[in-house]
Design a protein around this motif. Structure first.
Motif, short mmCIF file in Angstrom:
data_model
loop_
_atom_site.label_atom_id
_atom_site.label_comp_id
_atom_site.label_asym_id
_atom_site.label_seq_id
_atom_site.Cartn_x
_atom_site.Cartn_y
_atom_site.Cartn_z
N SER A 253 0.86 -1.35 -0.46
CA SER A 253 0.11 0.46 -0.11
C SER A 253 0.60 1.33 -0.10
O SER A 253 1.29 2.11 0.77
CB SER A 253 -1.18 0.52 1.24
N LEU A 254 2.21 0.75 -0.75
CA LEU A 254 3.00 2.03 -0.56
C LEU A 254 2.15 3.64 -2.01
O LEU A 254 1.18 3.05 -2.50
CB LEU A 254 3.95 1.22 -1.63
N PRO A 255 2.69 4.29 -1.23
CA PRO A 255 1.55 5.61 -1.78
C PRO A 255 2.64 5.69 -3.17
O PRO A 255 3.61 5.62 -3.51
CB PRO A 255 2.49 6.90 -1.22
N PRO A 256 1.52 6.36 -4.57
CA PRO A 256 2.25 6.07 -5.58
C PRO A 256 3.38 7.73 -5.29
O PRO A 256 3.60 8.48 -4.82
CB PRO A 256 1.12 6.69 -6.23
N ALA A 257 4.06 7.27 -7.26
CA ALA A 257 5.13 7.87 -7.21
C ALA A 257 4.87 9.45 -7.71
O ALA A 257 4.01 9.21 -8.04
CB ALA A 257 6.48 7.52 -8.19
N THR A 258 5.57 10.74 -6.59
CA THR A 258 4.88 11.90 -7.26
C THR A 258 5.71 11.96 -9.20
O THR A 258 6.43 11.22 -9.11
CB THR A 258 5.63 12.73 -5.58
N ALA A 259 5.37 13.58 -9.19
CA ALA A 259 5.30 14.03 -10.09
C ALA A 259 7.05 14.12 -10.00
O ALA A 259 7.47 13.81 -11.39
CB ALA A 259 4.52 15.42 -10.14
N VAL A 260 7.50 14.85 -8.91
CA VAL A 260 9.16 14.40 -9.15
C VAL A 260 9.75 13.68 -9.08
O VAL A 260 10.67 13.17 -10.54
CB VAL A 260 9.56 15.28 -7.86
N GLN A 261 9.46 12.33 -8.74
CA GLN A 261 10.15 11.09 -9.03
C GLN A 261 9.78 10.06 -10.21
O GLN A 261 10.35 9.82 -10.45
CB GLN A 261 9.31 10.42 -7.44
N ALA A 262 8.37 10.09 -10.66
CA ALA A 262 8.24 10.24 -11.92
C ALA A 262 8.77 10.81 -13.69
O ALA A 262 9.50 10.09 -13.89
CB ALA A 262 6.54 10.55 -11.92
N SER A 263 8.67 11.81 -13.10
CA SER A 263 9.66 13.03 -14.08
C SER A 263 11.50 12.62 -13.95
O SER A 263 12.02 12.10 -14.87
CB SER A 263 10.10 14.46 -13.71
N ALA A 264 11.67 12.48 -12.53
CA ALA A 264 13.22 11.90 -12.37
C ALA A 264 13.55 10.39 -13.17
O ALA A 264 14.38 10.14 -13.80
CB ALA A 264 13.71 11.67 -11.27
N LEU A 265 12.46 9.38 -12.98
CA LEU A 265 12.29 8.17 -13.54
C LEU A 265 12.65 8.30 -15.27
O LEU A 265 13.26 7.60 -16.23
CB LEU A 265 11.57 6.91 -12.90
N ASP A 266 11.46 8.79 -15.92
CA ASP A 266 11.26 9.04 -16.98
C ASP A 266 12.62 10.21 -17.29
O ASP A 266 12.71 9.22 -18.75
CB ASP A 266 10.24 10.31 -17.30
N THR A 267 13.53 11.16 -16.61
CA THR A 267 14.47 10.94 -17.72
C THR A 267 16.13 9.92 -16.93
O THR A 267 16.45 9.51 -18.85
CB THR A 267 15.01 12.02 -16.56
N ALA A 268 15.96 9.24 -16.53
CA ALA A 268 16.66 8.28 -15.94
C ALA A 268 16.30 7.10 -17.59
O ALA A 268 17.59 7.18 -17.98
CB ALA A 268 16.55 7.05 -15.15
N LEU A 269 15.06 6.71 -17.41
CA LEU A 269 15.12 5.94 -19.01
C LEU A 269 15.34 6.22 -20.44
O LEU A 269 16.03 5.90 -21.15
CB LEU A 269 13.31 5.42 -19.27
#
Length: 606
Positions: free
Chosen positions: A420-436
């Motif tokens: 039940s972890l909280p979903p990734a924040t917008a900042v985290q999602a953006s960082a992941l997208d940048t890493a990919l």
């Protein structure tokens, strides 16, 4: 680095197989027309090899008024072809056959219905008279284009008036430069020129052919009217027929040209003389050995030889204007998919080196943040301390701890269930997208388009699976790191012993107080120094229980940190596995596909 040792010669079967594989690998990456043309070459080659290899189909091709039909009649010793002067007279190709036995299926495949048997000493020769390639009739041009793409040997019949015409050079000769081994150029009607002008025209024509990439192609001066040069032409054709290799040389040239066309769709745009290194993935232990290619872009020289007007009489014909020579003179090459030799050099063996793509720290960090690993690691430490306190705390107050929920259970991580972890924040999602995106950019460095785009897409192709997979990994790993240590039982037993001591001391004191209250004789009470044992047991048990609880809490804090580090390490390892499976493997597969494509193109064009 592992390099492929190439054979001195590659068989036609191997080259066809390599071209077919290159077309399959290029599916969805290169233009569909180029891929389909390559497959058509493979199919056409398979059909031609199944037909008569004892016959050689030789086509006479040329412009209106070049004297093809006259030359056809002179070579065949017949008057089969109708001769015209100013307008096209041949509408359908017709064939003169020397030794016709077994040629029927081949002529059916070529689509030549007009056939004539000729007596002579050239068994196996099929001489075709084609319509004019510059005819005003579209059907005539289409007939020429169709047969130019499939005949075994091409004889281009030029005349002194139009041998420099841009149509024949740009539409046919230059795209067919890789077919120089199955091509002959004839300058007909030399009887119309003075003897000294013939040599000048031949020299000028050789220069034009060299510009087209056809230097070394047999060039003969003939006259169908006087018979000059015909014996040499007959001898040349008889030699090609007797060797019975023109058909395989034609197919080999088709394969090489199709491979070059595939590479032309791949080759990056570079400036002249700018070195380009094509980087490909180093193969794994189970992957085929790959070669590489370092390409040097060289601009094709457009140098012009001296004008015919300066070296020959005016009636010898004028060269095409410079603007016409530089651009295509028609809507497209006669044989679609041909790539001019030298303009798009295919990879050379022994040069492709591409570094292994690995999981970067930035990618691991972004995935960890998006998966909520910091939250989980902190929950692991808190859960350990929570359970330790519940197991080793002072029994008098231990029950209060049980009223508080376990941090891991609150996240549904205690037993590896869906979290039940909280979903990734917008900042985290953006960082992941940048890493990919960075993975794709780094992996595609040096890879030409459109393969570079395919590599970048492959790095993100399974990004939709990351969230669920990471959630499952976090739940599984976190649920397996919180097993209670054995010392908790010892500390818990010790705590209950202190409670027992406290209870014994309290009961003992109550008995003593009760006897005093009833004024009964007090029994003997042992002492520890001046302190009676009941008091020692009561107070000492309480103090010892609190002390044990404090020591256990400190140990639980240290244990929680250790367990958190262990959980972080395990999660990082599993996240790297997920990154390798869902990000790196698709990227590596696409690079391997490109490298194998380059290898197949190299083999096909060899």
């Amino acid at each position: 680095m592992k390099l492929l040792r190439r054979k001195a010669e590659v068989s036609l079967d191997d080259r066809l197989e390599a071209l077919a594989e290159a077309a399959d690998l290029a599916e969805g990456r290169l233009g569909p027309d180029t891929v389909e043309r390559a497959r058509a070459v493979v199919t056409r080659a398979g059909v031609r090899r199944g037909l008569s290899v004892d016959h050689t189909a030789v086509a006479l091709a040329g412009a209106t008024g070049s004297g093809k039909s006259s030359l056809f009649n002179a070579l065949s010793g017949t008057d089969l072809a109708t001769v015209g002067v100013t307008r096209p007279t041949t509408s359908k190709a017709q064939a003169a056959l020397w030794g016709p036995d077994g040629s029927g299926p081949l002529l059916d495949w070529l689509g030549v219905p007009l056939r004539h048997t000729v007596e002579g000493e050239s068994p196996g020769l099929i001489l075709l008279d084609l319509p004019d390639h510059d005819s005003i009739e579209l059907s005539h041009r289409e007939e020429v284009d169709r047969l130019v793409a499939v005949v075994d040997l091409l004889v281009w019949v030029l005349d002194p008036q139009k041998y420099a015409d841009a149509v024949v050079h740009e539409r046919y000769l230059r795209p067919l430069a890789r077919h120089r081994d199955v091509m002959v150029v004839v300058l007909n009607q030399v009887d119309r020129l003075p003897e000294h002008a013939v040599k000048r025209c031949l020299d000028d024509l050789r220069g034009l052919l060299a510009d087209d990439g056809l230097d070394g192609v047999p060039l003969l001066a003939v006259s169908a009217r006087t018979g000059a040069g015909l014996p040499e032409l007959r001898k040349l054709l008889e030699g090609e027929v007797s060797r019975r290799r023109a058909w395989s040389s034609r197919l080999a040239a088709d394969v090489a040209s199709s491979a070059a066309a595939l590479w032309a769709d791949t080759r990056p745009a570079v400036t002249a003389d700018a070195p380009v290194t094509v980087r490909a993935l180093a193969p794994g232990p189970d992957a085929p050995a790959l070669t590489a290619a370092r390409l040097s872009a060289s601009a094709e020289a457009e140098a012009r030889v001296p004008s015919l007007a300066d070296t020959a009489p005016s009636h010898a014909g004028a060269r095409a204007p410079e603007t016409a020579r530089q651009g295509p003179a028609s809507t497209g090459p006669a044989y679609a998919g041909m790539a001019p030799a030298g303009q798009y050099p295919v990879p050379a063996p022994g040069d492709v080196v591409v570094p292994e793509v690995t999981v970067s720290r930035a990618l691991t960090r972004a995935l960890a943040q998006a998966a909520g690993v910091p939250v989980v690691v902190e929950a692991v430490a808190k859960s350990h301390r929570h359970r330790s306190t519940a197991a080793t705390g002072w029994p008098v107050t231990r029950w209060l701890r049980k009223l508080r929920p376990d941090p891991l259970r609150r996240l549904h991580l205690a037993r590896g269930s869906r979290s039940s972890l909280p979903p990734a924040t917008a900042v985290q999602a953006s960082a992941l997208d940048t890493a990919l995106r960075d993975v794709g950019v780094a992996a595609s460095a040096g890879v030409p388009e459109p393969w570079a785009t395919a590599v970048r897409h492959a790095a993100r192709s399974r990004s939709g699976e990351l969230t669920e997979t990471l959630d499952r990994v976090v739940a599984t790993v976190s649920g397996g790191v919180s097993r209670p240590p054995r010392w908790w039982r010892v500390a818990g037993a010790a705590q209950w012993l202190t409670v027992a001591a406290m209870a014994a001391g309290a009961i003992w004191l109550l008995v003593v107080f009760g006897l005093d209250y009833l004024m009964l004789p007090r029994p003997f009470t042992p002492t520890l120094g001046r302190a009676p044992w009941p008091t020692v047991l009561l107070i000492g048990g309480a103090l010892l229980g609190v002390l044990i609880a404090l020591v256990c809490r400190a140990a639980a804090w240290l244990g929680g940190r250790r367990r958190a580090r262990r959980a972080a390490k395990a999660l990082r390892a599993r996240i790297e596995q997920v990154a390798a499976e869902l990000v790196i493997t698709p990227t590596r597969d696409e690079l391997t596909r490109y490298a194998r494509f380059a290898e197949c193109v190299t083999v096909a064009a060899s």
